[in-house]
Scaffold this active site. Structure first.
Site, PDB file in Angstrom:
ATOM      1  N   THR A  13       0.832  -1.211   0.000  1.00 14.26           N
ATOM      2  CA  THR A  13       0.000   0.000   0.000  1.00 14.26           C
ATOM      3  C   THR A  13       0.868   1.264   0.000  1.00 14.26           C
ATOM      4  O   THR A  13       0.716   2.145  -0.853  1.00 14.26           O
ATOM      5  CB  THR A  13      -0.918   0.001   1.245  1.00 14.26           C
ATOM      6  OG1 THR A  13      -1.672  -1.209   1.244  1.00 14.26           O
ATOM      7  CG2 THR A  13      -1.857   1.183   1.240  1.00 14.26           C
ATOM      8  N   VAL A  14       1.772   1.364   0.956  1.00 15.62           N
ATOM      9  CA  VAL A  14       2.564   2.594   1.077  1.00 15.62           C
ATOM     10  C   VAL A  14       3.736   2.591   0.088  1.00 15.62           C
ATOM     11  O   VAL A  14       4.036   3.624  -0.533  1.00 15.62           O
ATOM     12  CB  VAL A  14       3.066   2.786   2.531  1.00 15.62           C
ATOM     13  CG1 VAL A  14       3.844   4.090   2.656  1.00 15.62           C
ATOM     14  CG2 VAL A  14       1.880   2.783   3.500  1.00 15.62           C
ATOM     15  N   ALA A  43      12.487  -4.148  -3.065  1.00 20.80           N
ATOM     16  CA  ALA A  43      12.328  -5.520  -2.563  1.00 20.80           C
ATOM     17  C   ALA A  43      10.867  -5.759  -2.246  1.00 20.80           C
ATOM     18  O   ALA A  43      10.232  -4.960  -1.555  1.00 20.80           O
ATOM     19  CB  ALA A  43      13.165  -5.729  -1.304  1.00 20.80           C
ATOM     20  N   ARG A  45       8.001  -9.406  -2.043  1.00 25.29           N
ATOM     21  CA  ARG A  45       7.718 -10.812  -2.369  1.00 25.29           C
ATOM     22  C   ARG A  45       6.638 -10.878  -3.434  1.00 25.29           C
ATOM     23  O   ARG A  45       6.724 -11.625  -4.390  1.00 25.29           O
ATOM     24  CB  ARG A  45       7.254 -11.552  -1.112  1.00 25.29           C
ATOM     25  CG  ARG A  45       8.346 -11.649  -0.074  1.00 25.29           C
ATOM     26  CD  ARG A  45       8.586 -13.123   0.327  1.00 25.29           C
ATOM     27  NE  ARG A  45       9.829 -13.219   1.085  1.00 25.29           N
ATOM     28  CZ  ARG A  45       9.889 -13.019   2.395  1.00 25.29           C
ATOM     29  NH1 ARG A  45       8.810 -12.769   3.086  1.00 25.29           N
ATOM     30  NH2 ARG A  45      11.059 -13.101   3.029  1.00 25.29           N
ATOM     31  N   GLU A 129       8.798  10.800   9.215  1.00 23.36           N
ATOM     32  CA  GLU A 129       7.580  11.610   9.215  1.00 23.36           C
ATOM     33  C   GLU A 129       6.315  10.762   9.049  1.00 23.36           C
ATOM     34  O   GLU A 129       5.276  11.018   9.677  1.00 23.36           O
ATOM     35  CB  GLU A 129       7.650  12.646   8.077  1.00 23.36           C
ATOM     36  CG  GLU A 129       6.460  13.570   7.996  1.00 23.36           C
ATOM     37  CD  GLU A 129       6.289  14.443   9.228  1.00 23.36           C
ATOM     38  OE1 GLU A 129       7.111  15.334   9.438  1.00 23.36           O
ATOM     39  OE2 GLU A 129       5.335  14.222   9.995  1.00 23.36           O
ATOM     40  N   VAL A 132       3.943   8.829  12.048  1.00 19.27           N
ATOM     41  CA  VAL A 132       2.907   9.380  12.932  1.00 19.27           C
ATOM     42  C   VAL A 132       1.888  10.168  12.120  1.00 19.27           C
ATOM     43  O   VAL A 132       2.253  11.103  11.393  1.00 19.27           O
ATOM     44  CB  VAL A 132       3.532  10.288  14.019  1.00 19.27           C
ATOM     45  CG1 VAL A 132       2.439  10.813  14.951  1.00 19.27           C
ATOM     46  CG2 VAL A 132       4.595   9.547  14.805  1.00 19.27           C
ATOM     47  N   GLY A 134       0.012   9.570   9.487  1.00 22.07           N
ATOM     48  CA  GLY A 134      -0.046   9.459   8.027  1.00 22.07           C
ATOM     49  C   GLY A 134       0.490  10.670   7.307  1.00 22.07           C
ATOM     50  O   GLY A 134       1.671  11.002   7.413  1.00 22.07           O
ATOM     51  N   ASP A 201      -0.961   0.617  18.028  1.00 23.74           N
ATOM     52  CA  ASP A 201      -0.450   1.510  16.981  1.00 23.74           C
ATOM     53  C   ASP A 201      -0.451   2.963  17.476  1.00 23.74           C
ATOM     54  O   ASP A 201       0.526   3.697  17.290  1.00 23.74           O
ATOM     55  CB  ASP A 201      -1.328   1.352  15.731  1.00 23.74           C
ATOM     56  CG  ASP A 201      -0.929   2.294  14.622  1.00 23.74           C
ATOM     57  OD1 ASP A 201       0.098   2.024  13.970  1.00 23.74           O
ATOM     58  OD2 ASP A 201      -1.623   3.309  14.416  1.00 23.74           O
ATOM     59  N   LYS A 205       2.786   5.656  18.174  1.00 24.27           N
ATOM     60  CA  LYS A 205       2.874   7.024  17.645  1.00 24.27           C
ATOM     61  C   LYS A 205       2.991   8.045  18.775  1.00 24.27           C
ATOM     62  O   LYS A 205       3.754   9.008  18.689  1.00 24.27           O
ATOM     63  CB  LYS A 205       1.646   7.306  16.782  1.00 24.27           C
ATOM     64  CG  LYS A 205       1.600   6.455  15.510  1.00 24.27           C
ATOM     65  CD  LYS A 205       0.230   6.488  14.868  1.00 24.27           C
ATOM     66  CE  LYS A 205       0.182   5.679  13.579  1.00 24.27           C
ATOM     67  NZ  LYS A 205      -1.174   5.462  13.075  1.00 24.27           N
TER      68      LYS A 205
HETATM   69  N1  HSE Z   1      -2.990   1.421  10.766  1.00 21.57           N
HETATM   70  C1  HSE Z   1      -2.604   2.775  10.849  1.00 21.57           C
HETATM   71  C2  HSE Z   1      -3.846   3.623  11.077  1.00 21.57           C
HETATM   72  C3  HSE Z   1      -1.905   3.181   9.577  1.00 21.57           C
HETATM   73  O1  HSE Z   1      -4.947   3.132  10.839  1.00 21.57           O
HETATM   74  O2  HSE Z   1      -3.725   4.763  11.497  1.00 21.57           O
HETATM   75  C4  HSE Z   1      -1.242   4.517   9.649  1.00 21.57           C
HETATM   76  O3  HSE Z   1      -0.231   4.558  10.593  1.00 21.57           O
END
Ligand code: HSE
Length: 436
Positions: A13-14, A43, A45, A129, A132, A134, A201, A205
């Protein structure tokens, strides 16, 4: 000048978003950075070739260590996430004299002190950056834009998945599991979504933000962590009746006794801007002594918003390639030898107001007994409501708001309330922050 060569670890995704932004905005990015920036080695898979702009000119391997060992690569961008092998890859890249850009909050929160020390010794930068909030440039804001301030507190909605779930449950009455599945499909959720719903998560952050704000070492293990999985629709409704919204908040505050570091569901007055931040959006309030309160808002997860932050870091690193390491912005905002040993408070020593919900027998004297326990503990009630019993039932929800009190006192009072014969089930407690 020769182009800067990027090695990309991860094309999900990112990673995919990062490649696409670097390709589609290449001309403007080169004008900003002063040099062309190209992804030379990646890199992954598995990846979806059709969705990746410019992938045909990128050498792709399934062995990430080949990228960090590639002598041609100037900047390694780590977007595979998790603690390991991300830590080993980043440390190897540093050892090889490469700069690193990462979106990996778990890695920075857990191993940042080790990684920054290694980077410092080698004279390279580790930029984070995207770790935290997004796409919101909150690291840059706290580390540079607010560098004049004595930062007093930070409070933020810093998990997009959790905010998306709470919003969909409130606005559309959707089922928790359904919304989580959608967040996963949209690429918002972590590989292990319990990190999102149990607050881990957000704790990663917040740990990072606290270090940047107060100049303390990263102390993820000291962060009080509570997620959204116990929030019930009735709590959302009762909170609204009191004039509040429930948000999952990270709060870090400097007090005379130490640093508060906590993530948990929180009632926020509905008139606050941050109470109206919905969906995958994040928002971070930072209170500095000189600037006063400032608010930063934007997408907290997703491919392109997160890529925006990653690419900004790549541009920043490119600009500093020719500066002396000691003249660069310090990783944790304060100079490495200037970190403070201010302690992180235990949750017992944190003071907040509370929302309490209990299930009480509908008979005389129960409210008085509960109020008596709270009064004896020095806890003042701000508002109280007893809801109607359902047809044929003798149990009623009793909900209340209290004034501020130490968590230790509240824990003792809750134990006594739960011991009353007229109270069945656990007392549900949600902390309340006025954020004024
Ligand atoms: N899983 C995290 C969120 C992704 O939903 O905020 C972004 O850090």
């Amino acid at each position: 000048m020769k182009p800067v060569k990027v090695g990309l670890l991860g094309l999900g995704t990112v990673g995919g978003g990062t490649l696409n932004v670097l390709v589609r905005n290449a001309v403007e990015i080169a004008r900003r950075a002063g040099r062309e920036i190209v992804v030379a080695h990646a890199a992954a898979r598995e990846f979806n070739r059709e969705s990746l702009d410019g992938i045909d000119t990128v050498e792709v391997t399934d062995d990430a260590f080949k990228v960090v060992e590639n002598p041609e690569i100037d900047i390694v961008v780590e977007l595979i996430g998790g603690y390991s092998p991300a830590r080993e890859l980043v440390l190897k890249a540093i050892e090889n004299g490469k700069h690193v850009v990462t979106a990996n909050k778990a890695l920075i929160a857990m191993h940042g002190d080790e990684i920054f020390a290694a980077a410092q010794a080698k004279g390279v930068t580790v930029a984070f950056e995207a770790a935290v909030a997004g796409g919101i440039p909150i690291i840059k804001a706290v580390r540079e834009g607010l560098a004049a301030n004595h930062i007093e507190w930070i409070a933020g909605i810093i998990n997009g998945t959790g905010n998306f779930i709470l919003t969909e449950m409130r606005d559309k009455g959707r089922d928790f599991a359904d919304v989580l599945a959608e967040a996963q499909a949209l690429g918002y959720a972590e590989a292990d979504p319990t990190f999102d719903v149990e607050g881990i998560d957000a704790a990663h952050k917040l740990t990072i933000l606290a270090s940047l704000a107060f100049g303390i070492p990263l102390q993820f293990d000291r962060c009080y962590t509570e997620g959204i999985s116990r929030i019930e629709p009735q709590d959302v409704t009762y909170a609204e009746e009191f004039g509040y919204r429930i948000k999952h908040l990270g709060v870090t505050r400097r007090t005379e006794k130490g640093i508060e570091l906590r993530v948990h569901p929180t009632l926020i007055p509905e008139r606050r801007l941050i109470a109206n931040v919905d969906g995958v959006m994040n928002a971070v309030l930072v209170k500095g002594d000189a600037v006063g309160p400032t608010l930063y808002y934007g997408a907290g997860a997703g491919s392109l918003p997160t890529a925006s932050a990653v690419v900004a870091d790549v541009i920043d690193v490119t600009r500093t390639l020719t500066t002396d390491p000691e003249n660069r912005v310090p990783h944790l905002a304060f100079q490495p030898g200037e970190l403070s040993d201010m302690s992180v408070l235990s949750m017992d020593d944190v003071e907040t107001a509370y929302y309490l919900r209990m299930t009480a027998e509908d008979k005389p004297g129960v409210v008085a007994a509960v109020a008596g326990i709270l009064g004896d503990a020095g806890i003042s009630i701000e508002a109280i409501k007893q809801k109607q019993p359902r047809e044929g039932e003798n149990q009623v929800p009793l909900v209340m708001l209290t004034h501020r009190v130490l968590e230790r006192q509240m824990n003792e009072a809750i134990s006594k309330i739960e011991a009353l014969d007229a109270i069945s089930a656990d007392v549900i407690r949600i902390r309340v922050e006025s954020l004024s």
